[in-house]
Design an enzyme around this catalytic site. Structure first.
Site, PDB file in Angstrom:
ATOM      1  N   TRP A 253      83.779   7.888  19.878  1.00  0.00           N
ATOM      2  CA  TRP A 253      82.727   7.471  20.928  1.00  0.00           C
ATOM      3  C   TRP A 253      81.604   7.167  19.925  1.00  0.00           C
ATOM      4  O   TRP A 253      81.125   7.970  19.445  1.00  0.00           O
ATOM      5  CB  TRP A 253      82.388   8.084  22.046  1.00  0.00           C
ATOM      6  CG  TRP A 253      81.267   7.543  22.992  1.00  0.00           C
ATOM      7  CD1 TRP A 253      81.182   6.132  23.519  1.00  0.00           C
ATOM      8  CD2 TRP A 253      80.091   8.231  22.721  1.00  0.00           C
ATOM      9  NE1 TRP A 253      79.730   6.294  23.986  1.00  0.00           N
ATOM     10  CE2 TRP A 253      79.001   7.488  23.685  1.00  0.00           C
ATOM     11  CE3 TRP A 253      79.339   9.481  22.234  1.00  0.00           C
ATOM     12  CZ2 TRP A 253      77.715   7.737  23.616  1.00  0.00           C
ATOM     13  CZ3 TRP A 253      78.122   9.632  22.183  1.00  0.00           C
ATOM     14  CH2 TRP A 253      77.133   8.872  23.233  1.00  0.00           C
TER      15      TRP A 253
ATOM     16  N   GLU B  21      86.674   5.013  23.143  1.00  0.00           N
ATOM     17  CA  GLU B  21      86.195   5.211  24.361  1.00  0.00           C
ATOM     18  C   GLU B  21      84.647   4.149  24.546  1.00  0.00           C
ATOM     19  O   GLU B  21      83.901   4.309  23.969  1.00  0.00           O
ATOM     20  CB  GLU B  21      85.652   6.714  24.387  1.00  0.00           C
ATOM     21  CG  GLU B  21      84.807   6.944  25.742  1.00  0.00           C
ATOM     22  CD  GLU B  21      84.224   8.315  25.891  1.00  0.00           C
ATOM     23  OE1 GLU B  21      84.344   9.049  24.906  1.00  0.00           O
ATOM     24  OE2 GLU B  21      83.856   8.738  26.991  1.00  0.00           O
TER      25      GLU B  21
ATOM     26  N   LYS C  74      81.687   2.426  26.971  1.00  0.00           N
ATOM     27  CA  LYS C  74      80.703   2.965  27.789  1.00  0.00           C
ATOM     28  C   LYS C  74      79.834   1.612  28.270  1.00  0.00           C
ATOM     29  O   LYS C  74      80.154   0.556  27.904  1.00  0.00           O
ATOM     30  CB  LYS C  74      79.972   3.686  27.062  1.00  0.00           C
ATOM     31  CG  LYS C  74      78.694   4.509  27.852  1.00  0.00           C
ATOM     32  CD  LYS C  74      78.144   5.739  27.131  1.00  0.00           C
ATOM     33  CE  LYS C  74      77.097   6.383  27.970  1.00  0.00           C
ATOM     34  NZ  LYS C  74      76.788   7.605  27.371  1.00  0.00           N
TER      35      LYS C  74
ATOM     36  N   ASP D 234      86.350   6.902  30.473  1.00  0.00           N
ATOM     37  CA  ASP D 234      85.416   7.865  30.934  1.00  0.00           C
ATOM     38  C   ASP D 234      85.029   7.429  32.400  1.00  0.00           C
ATOM     39  O   ASP D 234      84.140   6.380  32.421  1.00  0.00           O
ATOM     40  CB  ASP D 234      84.382   8.545  29.922  1.00  0.00           C
ATOM     41  CG  ASP D 234      83.697   9.399  30.518  1.00  0.00           C
ATOM     42  OD1 ASP D 234      83.191   9.565  31.695  1.00  0.00           O
ATOM     43  OD2 ASP D 234      83.105  10.335  29.427  1.00  0.00           O
TER      44      ASP D 234
ATOM     45  N   HIS E 181      81.679   5.957  32.736  1.00  0.00           N
ATOM     46  CA  HIS E 181      81.242   5.014  31.957  1.00  0.00           C
ATOM     47  C   HIS E 181      81.402   3.484  32.730  1.00  0.00           C
ATOM     48  O   HIS E 181      81.550   2.351  31.956  1.00  0.00           O
ATOM     49  CB  HIS E 181      81.835   4.729  30.676  1.00  0.00           C
ATOM     50  CG  HIS E 181      81.379   5.866  29.848  1.00  0.00           C
ATOM     51  ND1 HIS E 181      81.752   6.234  28.496  1.00  0.00           N
ATOM     52  CD2 HIS E 181      80.710   7.104  30.255  1.00  0.00           C
ATOM     53  CE1 HIS E 181      81.308   7.460  28.197  1.00  0.00           C
ATOM     54  NE2 HIS E 181      80.556   7.935  28.938  1.00  0.00           N
TER      55      HIS E 181
ATOM     56  N   HIS F 112      88.740  10.605  30.112  1.00  0.00           N
ATOM     57  CA  HIS F 112      87.607  11.393  30.070  1.00  0.00           C
ATOM     58  C   HIS F 112      87.479  11.604  31.580  1.00  0.00           C
ATOM     59  O   HIS F 112      86.734  10.815  32.136  1.00  0.00           O
ATOM     60  CB  HIS F 112      86.370  11.309  29.410  1.00  0.00           C
ATOM     61  CG  HIS F 112      86.398  11.654  27.835  1.00  0.00           C
ATOM     62  ND1 HIS F 112      85.336  11.570  27.077  1.00  0.00           N
ATOM     63  CD2 HIS F 112      87.395  12.216  27.321  1.00  0.00           C
ATOM     64  CE1 HIS F 112      85.377  11.887  25.933  1.00  0.00           C
ATOM     65  NE2 HIS F 112      86.815  12.527  25.944  1.00  0.00           N
TER      66      HIS F 112
ATOM     67  N   ASP G  34      75.664   8.204  34.367  1.00  0.00           N
ATOM     68  CA  ASP G  34      76.575   8.766  33.418  1.00  0.00           C
ATOM     69  C   ASP G  34      76.028  10.297  33.294  1.00  0.00           C
ATOM     70  O   ASP G  34      75.800  10.693  32.264  1.00  0.00           O
ATOM     71  CB  ASP G  34      76.951   8.003  32.042  1.00  0.00           C
ATOM     72  CG  ASP G  34      77.615   8.862  31.184  1.00  0.00           C
ATOM     73  OD1 ASP G  34      78.790   9.378  31.661  1.00  0.00           O
ATOM     74  OD2 ASP G  34      77.283   8.805  29.871  1.00  0.00           O
TER      75      ASP G  34
ATOM     76  N   ASP H  81      77.500  13.143  33.881  1.00  0.00           N
ATOM     77  CA  ASP H  81      78.264  14.360  33.269  1.00  0.00           C
ATOM     78  C   ASP H  81      78.362  15.602  34.080  1.00  0.00           C
ATOM     79  O   ASP H  81      78.075  16.951  33.370  1.00  0.00           O
ATOM     80  CB  ASP H  81      78.232  14.695  31.840  1.00  0.00           C
ATOM     81  CG  ASP H  81      78.478  13.374  30.935  1.00  0.00           C
ATOM     82  OD1 ASP H  81      79.824  13.399  30.694  1.00  0.00           O
ATOM     83  OD2 ASP H  81      77.767  12.604  30.720  1.00  0.00           O
TER      84      ASP H  81
ATOM     85  N   ASP I  86      85.155  16.078  30.483  1.00  0.00           N
ATOM     86  CA  ASP I  86      83.974  15.575  29.720  1.00  0.00           C
ATOM     87  C   ASP I  86      82.448  15.875  30.536  1.00  0.00           C
ATOM     88  O   ASP I  86      82.616  14.906  31.430  1.00  0.00           O
ATOM     89  CB  ASP I  86      84.116  14.108  28.993  1.00  0.00           C
ATOM     90  CG  ASP I  86      82.678  13.741  28.184  1.00  0.00           C
ATOM     91  OD1 ASP I  86      82.050  14.972  27.788  1.00  0.00           O
ATOM     92  OD2 ASP I  86      82.543  12.607  27.970  1.00  0.00           O
TER      93      ASP I  86
END
Ligand code: RNT
Ligand code: ZN
Length: 412
Positions: A179, A220, A222, A253, A256, A280, A288, A290, A320
């Protein structure tokens, strides 16, 4: 209600709870090491960069390899099943006085992690760290300066070598996820050139000779990051196309994408065109962000897709997130257990019957049955799974983390 009662109840739907438990025992999820220290790592001093951010200052952050390993071991003791630990390249363990820049990292710098993995019976996954570094200023593999691109190309190649070493030592493939944070804060004048450079850099990385059975490289995408709001070089289209053309595994992910897009809806399409798909699993809140993975609708829906598509061996699941506002060991335990619980929920769903109702266009029965199973006794089956795998039940593990907090974390 006992496990036997729950089993009987599910059996009436044609669902075999024992089989679900056995399937879940064999599922390994990749647990990200970076929740333990707020993505700081051991090789550089500077701040976390690249458009990602941890928020909160809960006490007890791991600040060195010993502490991080100790915390991971504590978390693993409270998580059912056997898993993998996902490392970033910024977590090398150098000898006294030793240091190597990212492009000069070698397997020996990760030997202690291999020893740790062997001791704990876990696998290892890996990630180049193309952020939090003086040469990662806005762009890396797509940087206009060749010298900077070459540095990150060398870094990624070094990471493939390290991933291969993990696979050799541990006897199972390493998933290596690339990434890059490359992007722009404001309206670009040229969207093409950085993407062309990223493509060229990836070509150079993949020109290196490595065993694709040992190292599964994933890419990955985004949509945006903090400070890179207007343009992301490695967008979804970019990586889906690159992966398809070059036989590389795409990684999604779920933080994303635009908030109206769901990874759960994308999995089936990706599985039709890819041998493997990597995830993820995260929890975006507004952005985003997390946050810790919960047992929420989208996590369940993602796991349902994997189970219904019969793809537990084709979807590589990693977590993640990085929450610094709560106990970090608890953050791991909650996220991992929720991901597994969501898989169990999916395994306990009468999937074939539901699919038939859809095909028969009996949408009334479909809706009724989907709602019916929502309140079925999943908890009892989960408790049984915890019992059989020798870990504490949901109402037991937190006090263990609290003791650890008092005895270890708060003394740091
Ligand atoms: C960032 C990506 C990436 C990182 C980790 C630390 O937006 O999700 O996966 O979170 O590599
Ligand atoms: Zn991610």
């Amino acid at each position: 209600m006992s496990y036997i009662d729950a089993k009987t109840k599910y059996a009436k739907l044609g669902v075999d709870t024992d089989k679900a438990i056995e399937t879940l025992k064999n599922l390994s999820i990749s647990m990200h090491c970076w929740q333990g220290d707020d993505v700081v790592g051991f090789d550089t001093e500077g701040d976390l960069t690249g458009g990602i951010q941890t928020t909160g200052n809960y006490p007890g952050r791991a600040t060195n390899p010993e502490e991080l390993m100790q915390d991971i071991e504590k978390a693993l003791s409270l998580i059912p099943g056997a898993h993998k630990i996902n490392l970033h390249a910024c977590y090398p363990i150098f000898e006294e006085g030793e240091w190597a820049d990212r492009d000069a990292l070698e397997p020996k710098h990760f030997k202690k992690w291999v020893d740790f993995a062997k001791k704990n019976g876990v696998g290892l996954d890996f990630n180049p760290t193309c952020f939090s570094h003086p040469k990662a200023d806005g762009m890396t593999l797509s940087h206009p300066e060749k010298e900077i691109r070459d540095f990150w190309i060398r870094h990624c190649i070094a990471c493939i070598k390290i991933s291969e070493y993990f696979a050799d030592e541990l006897g199972r493939p390493t998933v290596m996820n690339i990434w890059v944070p490359d992007g722009l804060k404001d309206i670009p004048a040229d969207r093409l050139a950085p993407r062309a450079r990223l493509k060229d850099s990836l070509d150079k990385i993949f020109a290196t000779d490595y065993d694709r059975n040992k190292v599964i490289v994933t890419l990955e995408s985004k949509v945006f990051g903090i400070g890179v709001e207007s343009y992301t070089v490695g967008s979804s289209e970019f990586y889906i196309s690159y992966s398809a053309k070059n036989n590389i595994t795409p990684l999604m992910d779920n933080g994303h994408y635009h908030p109206t897009e769901f990874v759960s809806d994308k999995i089936s399409s990706m599985l039709l065109f890819n041998d493997k798909v990597a995830l993820h699993v995260s929890r975006p809140v507004r952005w985003d962000s997390d946050h810790v993975v919960l047992f929420d609708d989208e996590t369940r829906e993602i796991m349902k897709e994997i189970v219904r598509n019969n793809a537990l061996d084709r979807v590589l699941i990693a977590l993640d997130y990085f929450d610094a506002s709560i106990n970090r060991v608890a953050a791991w335990v909650i996220g991992m257990r929720n991901a597994q619980k969501a898989v169990l929920y999916a395994l306990l769903s009468p999937n074939a019957d539901l699919a038939k109702m859809q095909d028969d266009r009996d949408f009334t029965s479909l809706m009724a049955l989907q709602e019916q199973v929502k309140t079925y006794p999943l908890g009892e089956v989960w408790d049984e799974f915890c019992k059989q795998t020798g870990v504490p039940a949901d109402d037991e593990w937190l006090s263990i983390v609290r003791d650890y907090e008092k005895e270890v974390l708060l003394k740091r």
